[in-house]
Design a protein around this motif. Sequence first.
Motif, PDB file in Angstrom:
ATOM      1  N   GLN A   1      55.088  13.876  49.782  1.00  0.00           N
ATOM      2  CA  GLN A   1      54.726  15.224  49.483  1.00  0.00           C
ATOM      3  C   GLN A   1      54.870  14.956  47.860  1.00  0.00           C
ATOM      4  O   GLN A   1      53.963  15.301  47.106  1.00  0.00           O
ATOM      5  N   SER A   2      56.062  14.685  47.197  1.00  0.00           N
ATOM      6  CA  SER A   2      56.373  14.661  46.038  1.00  0.00           C
ATOM      7  C   SER A   2      55.649  13.436  45.228  1.00  0.00           C
ATOM      8  O   SER A   2      55.416  13.563  43.981  1.00  0.00           O
TER       9      SER A   2
ATOM     10  N   SER B   1      50.762  15.374  47.421  1.00  0.00           N
ATOM     11  CA  SER B   1      50.392  16.552  46.869  1.00  0.00           C
ATOM     12  C   SER B   1      50.248  16.525  45.476  1.00  0.00           C
ATOM     13  O   SER B   1      51.181  16.210  44.557  1.00  0.00           O
TER      14      SER B   1
ATOM     15  N   GLU C   1      49.406  18.796  43.163  1.00  0.00           N
ATOM     16  CA  GLU C   1      49.962  19.907  42.539  1.00  0.00           C
ATOM     17  C   GLU C   1      51.512  19.524  42.468  1.00  0.00           C
ATOM     18  O   GLU C   1      51.952  19.745  41.419  1.00  0.00           O
ATOM     19  N   HIS C   2      52.007  19.311  43.534  1.00  0.00           N
ATOM     20  CA  HIS C   2      53.667  18.890  43.305  1.00  0.00           C
ATOM     21  C   HIS C   2      54.006  17.891  42.635  1.00  0.00           C
ATOM     22  O   HIS C   2      54.726  17.788  41.741  1.00  0.00           O
ATOM     23  N   THR C   3      53.207  16.753  42.791  1.00  0.00           N
ATOM     24  CA  THR C   3      53.830  15.552  41.871  1.00  0.00           C
ATOM     25  C   THR C   3      53.567  15.730  40.503  1.00  0.00           C
ATOM     26  O   THR C   3      54.330  15.098  39.770  1.00  0.00           O
TER      27      THR C   3
ATOM     28  N   ARG D   1      54.180  18.310  38.830  1.00  0.00           N
ATOM     29  CA  ARG D   1      55.052  19.247  38.117  1.00  0.00           C
ATOM     30  C   ARG D   1      56.599  18.950  38.325  1.00  0.00           C
ATOM     31  O   ARG D   1      57.339  19.425  38.085  1.00  0.00           O
ATOM     32  N   VAL D   2      56.971  17.807  38.891  1.00  0.00           N
ATOM     33  CA  VAL D   2      58.172  17.283  38.808  1.00  0.00           C
ATOM     34  C   VAL D   2      58.327  15.751  38.157  1.00  0.00           C
ATOM     35  O   VAL D   2      57.303  15.287  38.147  1.00  0.00           O
TER      36      VAL D   2
ATOM     37  N   PRO E   1      51.000  23.007  48.421  1.00  0.00           N
ATOM     38  CA  PRO E   1      51.126  23.590  46.998  1.00  0.00           C
ATOM     39  C   PRO E   1      52.790  22.952  46.582  1.00  0.00           C
ATOM     40  O   PRO E   1      53.448  22.287  47.287  1.00  0.00           O
ATOM     41  N   TYR E   2      53.039  23.330  45.418  1.00  0.00           N
ATOM     42  CA  TYR E   2      54.493  22.727  44.805  1.00  0.00           C
ATOM     43  C   TYR E   2      55.724  23.376  46.026  1.00  0.00           C
ATOM     44  O   TYR E   2      55.454  24.687  46.304  1.00  0.00           O
ATOM     45  N   GLY E   3      56.450  22.441  46.318  1.00  0.00           N
ATOM     46  CA  GLY E   3      57.400  23.172  47.225  1.00  0.00           C
ATOM     47  C   GLY E   3      56.940  23.037  48.692  1.00  0.00           C
ATOM     48  O   GLY E   3      57.555  23.401  49.763  1.00  0.00           O
ATOM     49  N   ASP E   4      55.627  22.658  49.020  1.00  0.00           N
ATOM     50  CA  ASP E   4      54.950  22.645  50.377  1.00  0.00           C
ATOM     51  C   ASP E   4      54.821  23.919  51.083  1.00  0.00           C
ATOM     52  O   ASP E   4      53.850  24.162  51.946  1.00  0.00           O
TER      53      ASP E   4
END
Length: 249
Positions: free
Chosen positions: A119-120, A145, A147-149, A151-152, A175-178
């Motif tokens: 996910q990340s 993801s 979007e998620h990757t 943002r971290v 999404p960010y955070g799943d």
Amino acid sequence: MISAQGYADAVRPVLDRLLDSEADGITRAADLIADSLRDGGVLQAFGAGHSEAFAAELVARAGGLVPTNRLSVRDLVMHGDAPRDVLADPKLERDPSIAHQIYALAAPQPRDVFVVASQSGINGSVVELAALVTERGHPLIAVTSVEHTARVAPRHPSGQRLADLADVVLDNGAPYGDALLPLEGGGAVCAVSSVTTALLAQLLTAEVVRRFHQAGEVPPIYLSANVPGGDEHNLALESRYAGRLRRTA
């Protein structure tokens, strides 16, 4: 509204967007997998944490491809010599060094193709395995993801993410955070990545089988072991890959 219907309503547009946005990636990923399998290769699938569900969706199931392996951090104990208590560490997947052990225990052949899900896309074992796979010349498909990757911060010493290393990146649309449904006061509930990655796994399977058919070849597909003749059919296909497929309870 947080309810079963609210989640269903939130999931539908995610799935619709995925079907539209990932069509080209699915085509390219299916080409890589089909080329490998038709050349006698095996699909090696890895996911840590809940991304294991994606690997399980691809490997050793009814209606799925026979030449597949599910790689896992548990391989360190089940197939290696690591003590069982290493699995008690909930952050084990952040350790880059275990990727080398997982790869060695899989004993892949040069023609094998890898699919790695996260996910990340930032944890050490995932990124290190991706780097090792590409260094050894295997095609690599990433499921993450986007979007998620983005943002971290990466946790791998190289500063790279899984998506940076793959030949094909499939966005799971989460999404960010799943989680999809926002809570009052912050946070969210009801993750979606398991739903979307299961869909991606079956879309890939369908497209790989289509390529076998287009080449006039019979794809190696499992029957359910719970129908008459299923065990015999499956064992006959697995015998073509003697010593290369791992099947455990």
